[in-house]
Design an enzyme around this catalytic site. Structure first.
Site, short mmCIF file in Angstrom:
data_model
loop_
_atom_site.label_atom_id
_atom_site.label_comp_id
_atom_site.label_asym_id
_atom_site.label_seq_id
_atom_site.Cartn_x
_atom_site.Cartn_y
_atom_site.Cartn_z
N HIS A 164 42.43 66.68 55.01
CA HIS A 164 42.28 66.38 53.58
C HIS A 164 40.82 66.43 53.16
O HIS A 164 39.92 66.30 54.00
CB HIS A 164 42.78 64.95 53.30
CG HIS A 164 44.26 64.77 53.33
ND1 HIS A 164 44.88 63.76 54.03
CD2 HIS A 164 45.25 65.46 52.71
CE1 HIS A 164 46.19 63.83 53.84
NE2 HIS A 164 46.44 64.85 53.06
N CYS A 250 43.14 56.03 53.86
CA CYS A 250 44.57 56.41 53.79
C CYS A 250 45.49 55.21 53.71
O CYS A 250 46.63 55.33 53.27
CB CYS A 250 44.99 57.19 55.03
SG CYS A 250 43.78 58.32 55.65
C1 CIR Z 1 49.88 63.28 57.71
O1 CIR Z 1 49.68 64.31 58.33
O2 CIR Z 1 50.35 63.28 56.57
C2 CIR Z 1 49.57 61.97 58.39
N1 CIR Z 1 49.78 62.09 59.79
C3 CIR Z 1 48.15 61.56 58.13
C4 CIR Z 1 47.86 61.29 56.69
C5 CIR Z 1 46.49 60.76 56.49
N2 CIR Z 1 46.27 60.47 55.12
C6 CIR Z 1 45.10 60.59 54.52
O3 CIR Z 1 44.15 61.08 55.09
N3 CIR Z 1 45.04 60.26 53.25
#
Ligand code: CIR
Length: 260
Positions: A164, A250
């Site tokens: 991201h 997150c």
């Molecule tokens: C994903 O791949 O969606 C999750 N394993 C990690 C999401 C992390 N979220 C973020 O950086 N906002």
């Protein structure tokens, strides 16, 4: 300093987190107990900074549900429920909408838009969106349409080599960021950018609460650089969550209270 009251919407870590989505890192075992302890430390840090915690229900069949940031974008005026790029993650949205509706009027992104909140950085009236595998041009266009009435301008930022935009860079003050230069196009954002030190990529993800940075442990050179620049830091361990490609920002949706 005046501390603005803030609510953080959070969610406990699912028992199935080992089945999380992974895009840029290899799967390794996640110690659930350790991950939950780190999450608890993060929530305690938020509480100590005066943040009110609002916990969403546990969703054990949604491996990534702890990463609530991806499900919404909270602005002062309203909030946008996203349409996460990973299809399985759309099962997280209903409970987030329900909780967020108590704080903000809601708009919702529609197909074919995809957009993860982890790709979104708001700086004043500019909303930067990472151009990643999770967020597409329809997502950016819809976000622009939805937020235009309040004067926001949505602007894409190239991201390479990480999940991201907020894995690459986060905002630590007005027009001021910390990030790993190789991961994103800082020239598209303007402002001042503190570069993470070599081997300290995780330091790019820092969460700011009333001018205090919640900063990931194990990144001492970047930590000193930010302290020397006058930032006040609270350091928390986040390496177990990092195995799920998640980080500090997150794990919450921060909602500044509006003055009545
Ligand atoms: C994903 O791949 O969606 C999750 N394993 C990690 C999401 C992390 N979220 C973020 O950086 N906002």
């Amino acid at each position: 300093m005046f501390n603005q009251p803030i609510t953080a919407i959070v969610r406990p870590i699912s028992a199935s987190i080992a089945k999380c989505e992974l895009t840029h890192i290899d799967r390794e075992p996640i110690n659930l107990k350790r991950a939950r302890a780190q999450h608890r430390q993060l929530l305690d840090t938020l509480t100590n900074l005066g943040v009110t915690i609002e916990e969403l229900p546990l969703l054990d069949d949604q491996p990534d549900a702890v990463f609530v940031e991806d499900t919404a974008i909270v602005l002062d005026e309203m909030a946008v429920i996203t349409r996460p790029g990973a299809i399985i993650r759309r099962g997280e949205l209903a409970t987030v909408s329900q909780a967020l509706a108590k704080h903000r009027e809601l708009a919702t992104l529609r197909a074919p838009a995809t957009l993860d909140g982890g790709d979104v950085i708001v700086n004043g009236r500019t909303i930067f969106v990472g151009l990643t595998s999770r967020s597409n041009s329809d997502g950016i266009a819809q976000l622009q349409e939805i937020t235009r009435p309040w004067g926001y301008v949505v602007s894409g930022v190239r991201v390479n080599g990480c999940l991201h935009l907020k894995s690459a860079v986060t905002r630590i003050a007005a027009d001021t960021y910390v990030g790993k230069p190789e991961f994103y196009d800082s020239s598209a954002m303007g402002g001042t950018h503190f570069a993470t030190a070599a081997g300290e990529d995780a330091a790019a993800n820092t969460c700011v609460v009333n001018d205090i940075l919640i900063f990931p442990a194990g990144n001492p050179t970047t930590e000193s650089k930010l302290r020397n620049a006058g930032f006040d830091l609270r350091v928390v361990a986040a390496d177990e969550l990092a195995k799920a490609e998640g980080a500090i920002t997150c794990c919450s949706l921060l909602i500044p209270h509006r003055s009545q």
